[in-house]
Every structure is written in structure tokens, then in C-alpha cells.
Write a protein that holds these residues in place. Sequence first.
Motif, PDB file in Angstrom:
ATOM      1  N   PHE A   1       0.853  -1.185   0.000  1.00 19.34           N
ATOM      2  CA  PHE A   1       0.000   0.000   0.000  1.00 19.34           C
ATOM      3  C   PHE A   1       0.887   1.233   0.000  1.00 19.34           C
ATOM      4  N   ASP A   2       0.598   2.173  -0.903  1.00 21.58           N
ATOM      5  CA  ASP A   2       1.381   3.394  -1.038  1.00 21.58           C
ATOM      6  C   ASP A   2       0.478   4.583  -0.735  1.00 21.58           C
ATOM      7  N   ARG A   3       0.616   5.113   0.465  1.00 24.44           N
ATOM      8  CA  ARG A   3      -0.205   6.247   0.899  1.00 24.44           C
ATOM      9  C   ARG A   3      -0.030   7.432  -0.046  1.00 24.44           C
ATOM     10  N   GLU A   4       1.188   7.630  -0.525  1.00 24.46           N
ATOM     11  CA  GLU A   4       1.474   8.763  -1.402  1.00 24.46           C
ATOM     12  C   GLU A   4       0.773   8.628  -2.756  1.00 24.46           C
ATOM     13  N   LYS A   5       0.601   7.416  -3.230  1.00 22.75           N
ATOM     14  CA  LYS A   5      -0.118   7.214  -4.496  1.00 22.75           C
ATOM     15  C   LYS A   5      -1.584   7.615  -4.322  1.00 22.75           C
ATOM     16  N   LEU A   6      -2.181   7.229  -3.207  1.00 23.22           N
ATOM     17  CA  LEU A   6      -3.547   7.630  -2.893  1.00 23.22           C
ATOM     18  C   LEU A   6      -3.630   9.152  -2.785  1.00 23.22           C
ATOM     19  N   ALA A   7      -2.678   9.739  -2.075  1.00 21.06           N
ATOM     20  CA  ALA A   7      -2.659  11.195  -1.899  1.00 21.06           C
ATOM     21  C   ALA A   7      -2.546  11.912  -3.244  1.00 21.06           C
ATOM     22  N   ARG A   8      -1.696  11.416  -4.112  1.00 23.06           N
ATOM     23  CA  ARG A   8      -1.523  12.014  -5.443  1.00 23.06           C
ATOM     24  C   ARG A   8      -2.838  12.000  -6.221  1.00 23.06           C
ATOM     25  N   SER A   9      -3.526  10.867  -6.209  1.00 26.89           N
ATOM     26  CA  SER A   9      -4.796  10.732  -6.934  1.00 26.89           C
ATOM     27  C   SER A   9      -5.843  11.703  -6.402  1.00 26.89           C
ATOM     28  N   ILE A  10      -5.924  11.816  -5.094  1.00 26.78           N
ATOM     29  CA  ILE A  10      -6.914  12.713  -4.494  1.00 26.78           C
ATOM     30  C   ILE A  10      -6.556  14.166  -4.772  1.00 26.78           C
ATOM     31  N   ARG A  11      -5.273  14.495  -4.694  1.00 30.27           N
ATOM     32  CA  ARG A  11      -4.859  15.876  -4.984  1.00 30.27           C
ATOM     33  C   ARG A  11      -5.130  16.252  -6.438  1.00 30.27           C
ATOM     34  N   ILE A  12      -4.947  15.328  -7.344  1.00 31.93           N
ATOM     35  CA  ILE A  12      -5.245  15.597  -8.763  1.00 31.93           C
ATOM     36  C   ILE A  12      -6.740  15.863  -8.931  1.00 31.93           C
ATOM     37  N   ALA A  13      -7.567  15.055  -8.283  1.00 29.09           N
ATOM     38  CA  ALA A  13      -9.018  15.242  -8.379  1.00 29.09           C
ATOM     39  C   ALA A  13      -9.457  16.575  -7.793  1.00 29.09           C
ATOM     40  N   LEU A  14      -8.730  17.063  -6.798  1.00 27.53           N
ATOM     41  CA  LEU A  14      -9.113  18.304  -6.115  1.00 27.53           C
ATOM     42  C   LEU A  14      -8.299  19.515  -6.560  1.00 27.53           C
ATOM     43  N   ARG A  15      -7.500  19.360  -7.619  1.00 24.73           N
ATOM     44  CA  ARG A  15      -6.679  20.472  -8.101  1.00 24.73           C
ATOM     45  C   ARG A  15      -7.568  21.662  -8.462  1.00 24.73           C
ATOM     46  N   LYS A  16      -7.169  22.829  -7.962  1.00 18.02           N
ATOM     47  CA  LYS A  16      -7.875  24.106  -8.200  1.00 18.02           C
ATOM     48  C   LYS A  16      -9.291  24.113  -7.640  1.00 18.02           C
ATOM     49  N   ARG A  17      -9.527  23.316  -6.606  1.00 16.65           N
ATOM     50  CA  ARG A  17     -10.814  23.294  -5.924  1.00 16.65           C
ATOM     51  C   ARG A  17     -10.642  23.952  -4.550  1.00 16.65           C
ATOM     52  N   PRO A  18     -11.718  24.494  -3.974  1.00 20.05           N
ATOM     53  CA  PRO A  18     -11.604  25.177  -2.678  1.00 20.05           C
ATOM     54  C   PRO A  18     -11.557  24.196  -1.495  1.00 20.05           C
TER      55      PRO A  18
END
Length: 155
Positions: free
Chosen positions: A61-78
Motif C-alpha cells: 500500500f502506497d499512501r502517497e499514491k492515494l494522496a496524489r490521486s486525491i490531490r489531482i481530483a481536487l486540483r484548483k478546488r476550494p
Amino acid sequence: MRCPFCSDAETQVKDSRPTEDGTAIRRRRACPTCGQRFTTVERVQLRDLVVVKADGRRAPFDREKLARSIRIALRKRPVSEEQIEQMISGIARRLEASGEGEIPTALIGELAMEALHTVDAVGYVRFASVYRDFRETKDFSEILTRIDDSKREVK
């Protein structure tokens, strides 16, 4: 902790602070050899989780991979970085607390979608479009209808 700049094995902790949600400790470190400063983060890890992919392969399990995916989905969101970290920590805790050593990717995806749905509808749709492999506009239309229906139920 090894220095990421000069690879010296001896670094000094200058400052330690718990994170906002109290699930990790941020340590500010300095290397006496090269003088560079850097930050490390310590988290409790209850067990080593193994992710079982759709094709049967296994990977840690790679926590950073999950974090990357979520950050991409929330890019430029409030959505604040603190909210994102809390979301990621919550998903990781739920996976660790499940008692299972092997976690299917489908479960991770569903937990991420559930968390995103409560935080930001646009981020949820972005993540879902990749996770569910949307190929046509009707796929977007269906998920948007579900979001609208769930908002009506809450009111």
C-alpha cells in the motif's frame, strides 16, 4: 535519518510537532555535514497492507499514491491541504482497522470516492471519471444525476 542531499547517516532533529489531526509527527531536521534542512513525517503503521490489483498482482500500500490521486481530483478546488490530509489519513486508518492484510484496489477506490463525495462534488466526479473509466458523456450524466438525487434526499 539519512540526509537526502549528501546521504550522511547522521542528521539532527531541530523541531518536532504533531500534525493538525494528531495522526503524525512532523520533524524539522538539519544535516551537520552539508547544513541543509528538511522535514520528515512519522506515522503510526499498524500493519503492512498489501494492495491486490484487479489482475491479481500484489503491491505494498502506497499512501502517497492515494494522496496524489486525491490531490489531482481536487486540483484548483476550494479544499484546504488540511482537509485533504484528514481525508487521506481517514482512508488509511479505515484500511488498517479493517483487520485485513490484503486490500483490493476496488475498496480503496470506493473509500476515496466516498470521502470525496462528502468534501467536493467536482473532485468526486473527476476521481470517478478516472476510477470508473468513463468513456462517454452519458457516464458523466449518470453520476451527476446520482449526485443531484442524493442532494435532494438530504434536504
